[in-house]
Design an enzyme around this catalytic site. Structure first.
Site, PDB file in Angstrom:
ATOM      1  N   THR A 163       0.824  -1.222   0.000  1.00 12.27           N
ATOM      2  CA  THR A 163       0.000   0.000   0.000  1.00 12.27           C
ATOM      3  C   THR A 163       0.853   1.266   0.000  1.00 12.27           C
ATOM      4  O   THR A 163       2.046   1.224   0.256  1.00 12.27           O
ATOM      5  CB  THR A 163      -0.942   0.013   1.219  1.00 12.27           C
ATOM      6  OG1 THR A 163      -0.163  -0.262   2.389  1.00 12.27           O
ATOM      7  CG2 THR A 163      -2.027  -1.007   1.085  1.00 12.27           C
TER       8      THR A 163
ATOM      9  N   SER B 134       1.137   8.767   4.885  1.00 21.45           N
ATOM     10  CA  SER B 134       0.557   8.685   3.550  1.00 21.45           C
ATOM     11  C   SER B 134       1.676   8.993   2.573  1.00 21.45           C
ATOM     12  O   SER B 134       2.262  10.068   2.624  1.00 21.45           O
ATOM     13  CB  SER B 134      -0.568   9.706   3.394  1.00 21.45           C
ATOM     14  OG  SER B 134      -0.959   9.756   2.044  1.00 21.45           O
ATOM     15  N   ARG B 135       1.982   8.040   1.689  1.00 26.46           N
ATOM     16  CA  ARG B 135       3.133   8.249   0.795  1.00 26.46           C
ATOM     17  C   ARG B 135       2.775   9.151  -0.382  1.00 26.46           C
ATOM     18  O   ARG B 135       3.615   9.407  -1.223  1.00 26.46           O
ATOM     19  CB  ARG B 135       3.675   6.901   0.318  1.00 26.46           C
ATOM     20  CG  ARG B 135       4.135   6.054   1.499  1.00 26.46           C
ATOM     21  CD  ARG B 135       5.031   4.897   1.124  1.00 26.46           C
ATOM     22  NE  ARG B 135       5.290   4.128   2.341  1.00 26.46           N
ATOM     23  CZ  ARG B 135       4.762   2.944   2.609  1.00 26.46           C
ATOM     24  NH1 ARG B 135       3.960   2.387   1.745  1.00 26.46           N
ATOM     25  NH2 ARG B 135       5.039   2.323   3.730  1.00 26.46           N
ATOM     26  N   VAL B 136       1.519   9.602  -0.423  1.00 30.41           N
ATOM     27  CA  VAL B 136       1.139  10.560  -1.460  1.00 30.41           C
ATOM     28  C   VAL B 136       1.290  11.967  -0.899  1.00 30.41           C
ATOM     29  O   VAL B 136       1.548  12.923  -1.612  1.00 30.41           O
ATOM     30  CB  VAL B 136      -0.303  10.280  -1.932  1.00 30.41           C
ATOM     31  CG1 VAL B 136      -0.782  11.338  -2.883  1.00 30.41           C
ATOM     32  CG2 VAL B 136      -0.355   8.913  -2.604  1.00 30.41           C
TER      33      VAL B 136
END
Length: 531
Positions: free
Chosen positions: A339, A365-367
């Site tokens: 994810t 959150s890697r976004v």
């Protein structure tokens, strides 16, 4: 003797051959060698495809999973007690699929797409294959638009974007499903279609979830795919793939959908059960070797498509239940690595009254800020850092705060108030403009001279006051999606005005305490001694 002309005979024969219709139908059939525990072994289907649907007697279907040299291992869907050794099995030449389409909205279906909500049949002729290849790199575009969950701590610090895969992870009873329900309720009136997939849950729990969604007017834009704990492992195994296939229909028709898989721990256990019954070699924790591939091929189907393909999106929010907070176990680490970030819910935080119990240190959150509106980025930029510093200081400060310097005490006080305003009641998601405003108030020190216990009250009274007296402010934030000088000045004016009225109606606790102490000391003075 009549002359027999060869060309006449040829002509008649040719006509006969041309008009000849073959009525013979060739079915490729096999027979059941053995059956038990929802698994059938079938002999004689040499050309069977992987994942093909096979027809058994009594309207029972199965999926071909193991293709061996002399037999096929089939997972049965439905009542396998009706199947006996020697029964005839037919190929359907179709890969397993589920019905999809707008008719599914507002319905509760099982893993095969059959309705289970007593509202009659679903009128759709479209079907999607359970297993499809994920869109390629060229077919995608970066994640940029936000999925607003309506939960302050998530939208501010762990933002989710359309097309992202964000894991919700935590022990049992830490509020994982509550986050999902709030997110679904928050999509009311929006353009997001929600697909909730319940895997291995109690039927009473699923019924309760459907009732909550109906009561909150969220069922119109939702679809529930239910494979309860009482259903076979094969139904639990295909349920998330069915939910994903239903979501892909909306993604491919230029719309936006979000899939919640609740939860993938039970899905992995169902797959382990099937794999062991099919005699596949077990690996770590008795899971089969391809358990990683099982989840990666499911979650990789979530994507934001490029503009040529219609710019639709499918977002995935899988859930993993940990045992005693162990996020380094096999399935949790697998799904974390697939994810684009995780929301980690902690039992200790939940029990101490911080709800939603999001651990900001372990959640990511890697976004990042790409999935936030500009206004939220502007006000929540330092929020994570402030909370992280507060957590470190709080660990020291538990030994006593008397010796700490003024700056440290101020930081502790600020952290306590931030934690307080990030708390939120269940089924009350907040629109993003209100979130921006309360975080702006906290960041600009409007809460610093309040008692910690007054922060929630301040927030609850602030929204109606601003809606009544400064309605244009919320509208401007919602439409402009950015904090410019004009909005900043208006926000300052509104918050200053509210602070005055709040102070007037809620006298500072310190003053009230001082008054009470004075009265108490006067009452406690000893009476003059009698001579």
């Amino acid at each position: 003797m009549a002359n027999i002309k060869a060309d006449e005979i040829t002509k008649i024969l040719r006509e006969q051959i041309e008009n000849y219709q073959q009525t013979l139908a060739v079915d490729e059939v096999g027979s059941v060698i053995s059956v038990g525990d929802g698994i059938a072994r079938v002999h004689g289907l040499d050309k069977c495809m992987a994942g093909e649907m096979l027809a058994f007697p009594n309207d029972v279907f199965g999926i071909a999973l193991n293709l061996e040299e002399d037999q096929v291992g089939v997972v049965l869907l439905g009542d396998y007690t009706k199947i006996e050794e020697g029964d005839i099995v037919k190929r359907t030449n179709k890969i397993m699929s589920v019905p999809v389409g707008d008719a599914m909205l507002g319905r509760v279906v099982d893993a095969l797409g059959n309705p289970v909500d007593d509202k009659g049949p679903i009128q759709t002729d479209k079907r999607n294959a359970l297993e499809r290849l994920a869109p390629g790199v060229i077919d995608r575009q970066p994640v940029r638009e936000p999925v607003q969950t309506g939960i302050k701590s998530i939208d501010a610090m762990i933002p989710i974007g359309r097309g992202q895969r964000e894991l919700i992870i935590g022990d049992r009873q830490t509020g994982k499903t509550a986050i999902i329900l709030d997110t679904i309720i928050n999509q009311r009136g929006g353009d997001m279609i929600c697909i909730y997939c319940a895997i291995g849950q109690k039927r009473s729990t699923i019924a309760q979830i459907v009732k909550i969604l109906t009561d909150n007017g969220a069922m119109e834009h939702s679809i529930v795919v239910a494979a309860s704990a009482s259903e076979s492992a094969s139904m639990q195994y295909i349920a998330p793939f069915a939910a994903c296939a239903i979501g892909e229909y909306f993604r491919d028709t230029k719309r936006h959908a979000v899939c919640f898989y609740d939860d993938l721990s039970k899905h992995a256990q169902a797959y382990r059960e099937i794999s062991l019954l099919l005699r596949r070699p077990p690996g770590r924790e008795a899971f089969p070797g391809d358990v990683f591939f099982l989840h990666s091929r499911l979650l990789e189907r979530a994507a934001k498509l490029n503009d040529e393909l219609g710019a639709g999106s499918l977002t995935a929010l899988p859930v993993i239940e940990t045992q005693a907070g162990d996020i380094s176990a096999y399935i949790p680490t697998n799904v974390i690595s697939i994810t684009d970030g995780q929301i980690y819910l902690e039992a200790d935080l939940f029990n101490s009254g911080v709800r939603p119990a999001v651990n900001v240190g372990l959640s990511v959150s890697r976004v990042g800020g790409n999935a936030q509106i500009k206004a939220m980025r502007q006000v929540a930029g330092t929020l994570r850092l402030d909370l992280a510093q507060y957590r470190d200081l709080a660990a020291f400060a538990q030994f006593g705060t008397e010796q700490l310097d003024k700056a440290t005490q101020a930081q502790l006080a600020r952290g306590q108030r931030l934690v307080e305003i990030l708390k939120q009641d269940q089924y009350q998601p907040l629109p993003v403009e209100k979130q921006v405003l309360i975080i702006y108030a906290a960041a600009n020190r409007y809460l610093e001279d309040l008692e910690v216990s007054q922060c929630r009250q301040f927030e609850l009274e602030m929204y109606p006051f601003i809606e009544t007296n400064y309605g244009g402010l919320l509208k401007s934030i919602r439409e402009k999606k950015a904090f410019d000088d004009e909005i900043r000045a208006e926000a300052k004016k509104a918050l200053d005005a509210f602070k005055e009225t709040f102070r007037a109606s809620h006298p500072a606790k310190a003053e009230a305490d001082a008054g009470a102490k004075k009265e108490a000391s006067a009452a406690a003075k000893p009476a003059p001694a009698a001579h």
